[in-house]
Scaffold this active site. Sequence first.
Site, short mmCIF file in Angstrom:
data_model
loop_
_atom_site.label_atom_id
_atom_site.label_comp_id
_atom_site.label_asym_id
_atom_site.label_seq_id
_atom_site.Cartn_x
_atom_site.Cartn_y
_atom_site.Cartn_z
CB ILE A 1 45.00 -2.37 -46.55
CG1 ILE A 1 44.91 -3.11 -47.89
CG2 ILE A 1 45.74 -3.20 -45.53
CD1 ILE A 1 46.27 -3.40 -48.52
CB SER A 2 39.53 -4.25 -47.32
OG SER A 2 38.82 -3.06 -47.15
CG HIS A 3 39.71 -8.89 -43.69
ND1 HIS A 3 39.19 -7.80 -43.05
CD2 HIS A 3 40.08 -9.78 -42.73
CE1 HIS A 3 39.24 -8.00 -41.75
NE2 HIS A 3 39.78 -9.18 -41.52
#
Length: 226
Positions: free
Chosen positions: A74-76
Site C-alpha cells: 500500500i503506497s505512502h
Amino acid sequence: MFYKVSSEDEYLYQGKRKRLVEQLKEKGIKDLPVLNAISKVPRHLFFDNTTSRPALLDHAYSDKALPIGAGQTISHPYTVAFQSEQLQVIAGEKILEVGTGCGYQTAVLIELGAKVFSIERQKTLFDKTKLFLPHIGYHAARLFYGDGYKGLPNHAPFDKIIVTAGAPYIPNDLLAQLKIGGIMLIPIGAGEVQEMTWLKRTSESGFDKKILGNFKFVPLLQNKAT
C-alpha cells in the site's frame, strides 16, 4: 475475512487520520478535496487479518509503504495524496487506475467523486479487493482482472489515468485511451526509483510532459498473474 474495530478504536483512528492530514499539509499537499478524502478513508482496514496485523496497525497512519501480500504494498499516504492532487480530479470524471492493489488509492478517488475503472494483474489481490471495497462502503469502483499495460480499451476513453506502479516506459495502449485534454500520471523508471511523469493529451498525437520528482514504486509487470 476482514478486520473490524470497535467504536472506541475507530475514534482513535479518526484522530490518527487528522494527524496524518496535518503531516501531508506540512509536506506540501494543498488540495482541500484530496486532504478531505484522505481524512475519510480508513487506511487501517486495508490490511489482511494476519498474525502480523497488530504490528502493521501501529503504522497504518504513518507515511510509510506497507505490505499487502502478493509482493505488493500500500503506497505512502503522501504518494497517494500527491498523485491525487496532480491528477486534478473533477467529480464525475471517468478515471482509469492501473494497479488496484488493496484499493486504498481507489477509495481516495471515489471520495473525490470519480467514476473509477481499476485494473489489477494479481488474481489474489483482485479477488480480495473486489469483495473488500464494497464491504467497507465503496461500491462505485468497477474492478477488472487483467494486464495494466493494455488498459481497458472497451471502456475508453478516460478523462484521467493514474498508474500506481513503476513502468520502464509509457505504454502506448494507455496513451491511446486518454481523452484529448486528459491527464495521465505514471512513474517511469526500471530501477528502484522512478520519475513521476505527468502527461496531458493536447491532440490525437500530441502530449505535454513534465517530471514531478522521484518516487519509489513496485514494478508494473506485464500479463496476468495467477
